[in-house]
Design an enzyme around this catalytic site. Sequence first.
Site, mmCIF file in Angstrom:
data_model
loop_
_atom_site.group_PDB
_atom_site.id
_atom_site.type_symbol
_atom_site.label_atom_id
_atom_site.label_comp_id
_atom_site.label_asym_id
_atom_site.label_seq_id
_atom_site.Cartn_x
_atom_site.Cartn_y
_atom_site.Cartn_z
ATOM 1 N N GLU A 204 2.542 12.839 -1.970
ATOM 2 C CA GLU A 204 2.762 11.642 -2.621
ATOM 3 C C GLU A 204 1.430 11.521 -4.305
ATOM 4 O OE1 GLU A 204 2.592 10.568 0.284
ATOM 5 O OE2 GLU A 204 4.955 9.575 0.618
ATOM 6 N N HIS B 75 5.780 -0.977 5.886
ATOM 7 C CA HIS B 75 7.123 -0.582 5.226
ATOM 8 C C HIS B 75 7.951 -1.439 4.081
ATOM 9 C CE1 HIS B 75 5.864 2.893 7.158
ATOM 10 N NE2 HIS B 75 7.333 3.650 7.346
#
Lengths: 324, 320
Positions: free
Chosen positions: A60, A129
Site C-alpha cells: 500500500e 475489513h
Amino acid sequence: MAELSYRDAVSRGIAQEMRRDPNLVFLGEDVAAAGGVFKTTVGLLDEFGPIRVRDTPISEQAILGAAAGAAMTGVPVIAEIMFSDFLAVCFDLVANEIAKLRYMTDGQVSLPIVIRTANGAGSRFGAQHSQSVENWCMMIPGLKVVAPSTPEDVIGLMAASVRDPDPVVFFEHKSLMATKATIPDGEIVDELGKARTLRAGTDITIVALALMVPRAMAAADRLAEQGISAEVIDLRTLVPLDTRTILHSVERTGRLATVEENPRLCGWGAEIASLVAHEAFWNLDAPIVRITTPHIPLPAANNLEDATIPSVDKIVDTIVSEWA
Amino acid sequence: MSELDLAGRVELLERMWLIRAFEEKVSELFARGQVVGLIHLGIGSEGSAVGVCSALRSDDYVFGNHRSHAHAIAKGADVDRLMAEIAGKASGYCKGKGGSMHIAAPEVGFVTATGVVGGNVALALGAALTSVTTQDNRVSVAFFGDGAGQSGSLHESLNLAALWKLPVVFVCENNGYAEFSPLSAHTVVERLTDYASVYSIPTVTVDGGDVMEVRRAAVSAVARARAGEGPMFIEVLTHRLRGHYEGDPAAYRELSEREEWTVRDPVARFRAELEGAGVAADTIAATEAAARSRIASAAESAVAAPGPDPEEATTDVYAV
C-alpha cells in the site's frame, strides 16, 4: 437510461474519466486482470491496457507513493486501497505526504489523486475489513472526503473527484455494491461539497452518509407512521461539507439526528453536532441526537455485527425515545 | 555524460563548495537563531549529492529527504530562495511554509523533500511512472540514508521498481548512523546493497569521499534507467561531519572516526586531486571564495527578508 448496480457504476465512472483524460492512470491490488476483489473494475484493463491499468503487489505504501509521485509530475492517478482499513498501513502517504505536499511547497506541486477504497460493514468480515473510517480522513487537513450512496452518485462524484486538482479519498460502501438504480446514459458529472435532501420533512433533520442513507430513509417512513416528519439529507461529501444545507434544514425542523457508521468518538457526526450547536443553537428545540456504531472494534458474527451497526430499528427507536 | 574534462571537474568543485559554504552558513545562522526548526546538515556528503546530480539532465527528477539542502543545490536550486526558505521567509521556495525538511524546487527538478524517513522513496516511483506513461524518458532519483534501509516503504519501493522496471536510481547515503545509533544497532545486514539484490536490482557501493567515483556509478545507473532497463541501487559510503541535527554534539562517535573522515572529506580530497591534475592554485582558491561570497550574500538577504504575510498560513488550502 439503463439499470446499473453501484458495483458497475464504479467501473463506468472510472472508464468515463479514463476516456476523457488519456494520461489518467489506475493502480491497485488485483484491479486489472481480476477486475477487483469486489468486481468494481471489470473491463478497465481490456479497454485501457496495461500501461494505464496496473496490478500492484500488496504494497500500500508503494501504491500511494507511486500515485503521489506521478500526480506531482503531471500524471493524475486513481489508486485503489482494497479495504479502507488498510489506509492504516499507508497512513504516512495519506496523512503526511498526499495531504500536505501542495501546502508545504506553497503550491509548487499539486496532487490530482483519487484514493478509492471499500468501506463499511455488513459482510461479517470482522474488525480489520469492515470499518467505516471516513472520519480518519475527515480530520486530516488537505484531504477531500467523498462517500456516495447511489450508483448515479458513484459516477458523478467519481468524475468530480478525478477532475479535482487535489487529493480525494473516495469511499465505496461494500454493502451497497449490489444496489441498483436507473441512471441516464452519457457522461455524468457531479460536484463535490453538495449534500442532497432526499426527503423533505418538518420535525427533524436526519443527516446520513453512504449505507446509512437508505436506512435513514426507511427510518423516516417508519417515523412518519408515528407522526414524525423527518427530513433526510445525504451528505455525499464530508470535505468539503455542505454546511448550508444542514443549517437551513435544522433552522426549519429545529431538531438534528446524525446517523453514522463510524465509531462514536470523533465520528463525523460530532463535527456536525458542533457546527449546528454553534450556528443554529437558537433554532434547536431539543438536544442533538447521534446514532453511531458503538466505540468498539467490529465483531464478525451475524448477530453481533447486526447489533452493532445502526439499523433502521435503532434509528427509529433512538429518535423516538429521545423525543420530548 | 561520461568523463568530464578539467573545466567540468572544476565546476563540480564549485558546486561542492557552494554546498559546503551553504551548510556551514546555515549552522552559523542556527547558532544565532536565524533559521527555523530542525536542521539536518549534509556537510560531508557533497560528493554524493554532486556526483549523482551531475549525471542527471535538468528535467530529471530528484526526491530528497530530511537532509537534502545538498541535493537541492546539486540539482540546481537557487541558494537565495533555499536559504530564505530555511530562514522562514516570504522569499523562500515555499514562502517559509515548508522549512528545512520540506524544501521543494520542482522548477529545477528537485520535486520535493519529505521529513519522514523512507517517506520520499515511494514518491520517486511515481515520477518514474509518469516517465513510463508519457514516455518522456526522464529518470527519477531518491536520496535516502541508511536509516531508511529498515523501513517498509523502501522495501515496497524496491520491489515495485524492479517489478515494473521503473527508471529509478535509489541512492542510499550510508553515513553509518541512523539518528544517534550506529547501523549495527539497526540491522544485522552488513551490506545495504543486499536489500536491493534480493529484488534483483543491480547495485554498486562507492566511496562518497570521491565525487568522480560517485559520478561514474550514477552515469551508468542513469543510462541504464533511461534505456528502459530498470532501477539501480547505489550505496554511497559517506559521513556526517555534523551531528544528526544541529544541536546534537554527536558524542556517540569515536574521535578517531571523525579524524578519519576529515581526511576523507570529499571537498578537500577533490581540491587536492584537481591541484594534482594541474589546476592553478588560484583557480582552486577562487572556487571556494566565490562560493563563500555567494552564500554570504544569500544569508544576508534571507536574514533581512520579511517573513511571510500572515495570510499565507491559509493559502493552498483546498479542503475545508
